[in-house]
Design an enzyme around this catalytic site. Structure first.
Site, short mmCIF file in Angstrom:
data_model
loop_
_atom_site.label_atom_id
_atom_site.label_comp_id
_atom_site.label_asym_id
_atom_site.label_seq_id
_atom_site.Cartn_x
_atom_site.Cartn_y
_atom_site.Cartn_z
N SER A 42 0.73 -1.32 -0.13
CA SER A 42 0.01 0.04 0.00
C SER A 42 0.69 1.24 0.10
O SER A 42 1.96 1.46 0.83
CB SER A 42 -1.01 -0.08 1.31
N GLY A 97 2.60 10.59 6.20
CA GLY A 97 1.39 11.06 6.98
C GLY A 97 0.11 11.16 6.29
O GLY A 97 -0.83 11.86 6.76
N LEU A 98 -0.25 10.03 5.48
CA LEU A 98 -1.40 9.70 5.07
C LEU A 98 -2.29 10.98 4.45
O LEU A 98 -3.51 11.04 4.64
CB LEU A 98 -2.46 9.47 6.21
N CYS A 155 0.31 2.32 10.87
CA CYS A 155 1.14 3.40 10.33
C CYS A 155 1.91 4.17 11.33
O CYS A 155 1.16 4.45 12.34
CB CYS A 155 0.17 4.47 9.80
N LYS A 189 -3.39 -5.26 8.60
CA LYS A 189 -1.76 -4.91 7.93
C LYS A 189 -0.90 -4.62 9.50
O LYS A 189 -1.27 -3.60 10.26
CB LYS A 189 -1.59 -3.48 7.20
N ILE A 215 5.64 -6.74 6.69
CA ILE A 215 5.63 -5.66 7.61
C ILE A 215 5.45 -4.25 7.25
O ILE A 215 5.63 -4.14 5.94
CB ILE A 215 7.17 -5.78 8.33
N GLY A 268 11.30 -5.00 1.48
CA GLY A 268 12.60 -4.94 1.07
C GLY A 268 12.63 -5.96 -0.22
O GLY A 268 13.82 -6.29 -0.75
N THR A 290 9.06 -0.36 -1.63
CA THR A 290 10.27 0.39 -1.90
C THR A 290 10.79 0.36 -3.26
O THR A 290 11.21 1.35 -3.81
CB THR A 290 11.19 0.56 -0.72
O1 RRO Z 1 1.37 7.71 4.81
C1 RRO Z 1 2.33 7.20 5.48
O2 RRO Z 1 3.04 7.99 6.37
C2 RRO Z 1 2.52 5.74 5.87
C3 RRO Z 1 1.60 4.84 5.93
BR1 RRO Z 1 -0.26 5.23 5.85
C4 RRO Z 1 2.00 3.71 6.37
O3 RRO Z 1 1.23 2.92 6.81
N1 RRO Z 1 3.18 3.36 6.35
C5 RRO Z 1 4.22 4.38 6.30
O4 RRO Z 1 5.36 3.93 6.09
N2 RRO Z 1 4.05 5.49 5.96
#
Ligand code: RRO
Length: 336
Positions: A42, A97-98, A155, A189, A215, A268, A290
Site C-alpha cells: 500500500s 502522513g497519510l 501507520c 496490516k 511488515i 525489502g 520500496t
Molecule cells: O502515509 C504514511 O506516512 C505511511 C503509512 Br499510511 C503507512 O502505513 N506506512 C508508512 O510507512 N507510511
C-alpha cells in the site's frame, strides 16, 4: 538464464540444466483467484499516475496480480509537513502522513479510476477509532469494484496510527466490531514495531480477520547533518527497503507459524529470490514496496524472476515452496 512465456497463470521456465518446467504461479487468496502471488505494498505504487503515463501498455501488462490502494481515512488529510523522505543506507525513511481525499473524495474521484485496472482491487483504510473504521469499512465494502479491504493498524506516521495494532486485545476487538459489516476479505496490516507480532496476528485471526499482511515500516529517524535537528518534518518516520528485509523474513516466519489464515509478506523485496524467501517463510502473497520507487516495472520483473527460481528448483507452483523455512517443513528447495 531461464526463459519464460506467460499465459494466464502458467509460465514455462527453462532450467539451467535444460528442459522446460511448467510453473503455474496462480494462487487463490481469500477466495480471489490471482494470476501470480506478487502484489504491491500500500502507498508504494500510484496506479492512477502510472495509467496516465503508460496508458494501454499498463493494461496489457500490469505489474501486480492485485492492486492495494494507498491508505484512506474518513476525512481528508493534507499529510505531514516536508521534508517527507530520507534516503537511508539500503532503504528510505518516509514520513508521508497519510495525505488523502477522505472516504467521500476517494469513492467519487479515485475508485472509478482504480476500478478500471485489470486486476482485483484491495482498498486500504485507517481509522482513529472503531467508529471511524466501521464507517470506512461500510462505505468501501459496499462498492462492487472492491474485492477486499486492508485495515491499516500500523501507520508509524500519525499519532493514532499504532494504537490498535500494538495490542493483540485491541486488534481482536476492532475485528470483532468490523467482522459483521462485510463478507469481503479483511486483511490486517501488522506493525513490526512490537515485541511479538505473532500475538497481534493471533488477535486479528481470533477477531475474524481473513488474512494478515506484514511488515509495515520500522519507526526510524534521520538528522540534518548540518544542524543535527530532525530532518523529517514530522520528526520521525518509517524505514523500508532492503535494510528491513531480514526483519521482515523473521516476522513473516513468526506470524506464519502463529496463525492459520493467509499471510501477505513484504519488506525489502527487490528480486524473485527475495519473494521466494518470503514464500518459504510462510507468505501466500508477496508485496513489492520500496523497490517500485526505484523501478516502476519492479513487479513484473519480480514475477519473472520468481518463475525462474521455481523452474531452477523444479517446483511447479507456489504451494510447493510455501513454509519451507518453517521448523516442520517437509520440503527442500535446493536448486536442482
Ligand atoms: O502515509 C504514511 O506516512 C505511511 C503509512 Br499510511 C503507512 O502505513 N506506512 C508508512 O510507512 N507510511
Amino acid at each position: 538464464m531461464a526463459s519464460r512465456r506467460a499465459t494466464g497463470g502458467i509460465v514455462a521456465s527453462r532450467r539451467a540444466t535444460g528442459g522446460i518446467v511448467a510453473v503455474d504461479l496462480s494462487v487463490e487468496f481469500c477466495g480471489i483467484q490471482l494470476e501470480h502471488p506478487v502484489v504491491n505494498g500500500s502507498g508504494t505504487f500510484d496506479a492512477i499516475a502510472a495509467r496516465r503515463a503508460y496508458g494501454e501498455a499498463l493494461e496489457r501488462r500490469f505489474p501486480f496480480s492485485a492492486f492495494v490502494s494507498k491508505t484512506i481515512t474518513l476525512t481528508p488529510r493534507a499529510g505531514n509537513p516536508p521534508p517527507r523522505l530520507w534516503e537511508a543506507p539500503a532503504g528510505m525513511i518516509n514520513s508521508i502522513g497519510l495525505p488523502n481525499k477522505g472516504l467521500d473524495g476517494f469513492l467519487e474521484h479515485d475508485l472509478p479510476k482504480l476500478a478500471g485496472l485489470p486486476v482485483p482491487l484491495v482498498v486500504s483504510v485507517m481509522g482513529t477509532s472503531h467508529d471511524e473504521f466501521a464507517r470506512l469499512v461500510d462505505g468501501v465494502a459496499a462498492r462492487p469494484e472492491v474485492a477486499a479491504l486492508e485495515l491499516n493498524v500500523s501507520c508509524p506516521n500519525v499519532e493514532s496510527g499504532l494504537i490498535v495494532g500494538e495490542q493483540p486485545s485491541e486488534t481482536k476487538s476492532l475485528l470483532e466490531t468490523l467482522r459483521s459489516l462485510t463478507a469481503k476479505p479483511l486483511i490486517v496490516k501488522l506493525t513490526p514495531n512490537v515485541g511479538d507480532p505473532g500475538a497481534v496476528a493471533i488477535g486479528a485471526e481470533e477477531g475474524g480477520a481473513d488474512a494478515v499482511s506484514l511488515i509495515n515500516t520500522l519507526k526510524a529517524a534521520a538528522l540534518d547533518p548540518a544542524t543535527l535537528r530532525p530532518w523529517l518534518g514530522a520528526g520521525s518516520g518509517g524505514l523500508s527497503g532492503p535494510a528491513v528485509r531480514p526483519i521482515a523474513l523473521q516476522q513473516v516466519r513468526a506470524v506464519g507459524e502463529a496463525v492459520s489464515i493467509p499471510v501477505v509478506g513484504m519488506g525489502g523485496v527487490a528480486s524473485g529470490a527475495d519473494a521466494l524467501a518470503l514464500i518459504a517463510a510462510g507468505a501466500d502473497l508477496v508485496a513489492v514496496g520500496t523497490e517500485n520507487f526505484r523501478d516502476p516495472a519492479a513487479g513484473s520483473r519480480v514475477v519473472g524472476e520468481l518463475a525462474d527460481e521455481f523452474g531452477r528448483r523444479g517446483l511447479g507452483s507456489p504451494s510447493e515452496a510455501r513454509g519451507a523455512a518453517l521448523p516442520e517443513a517437509p520440503v527442500n528447495l535446493k536448486s536442482r
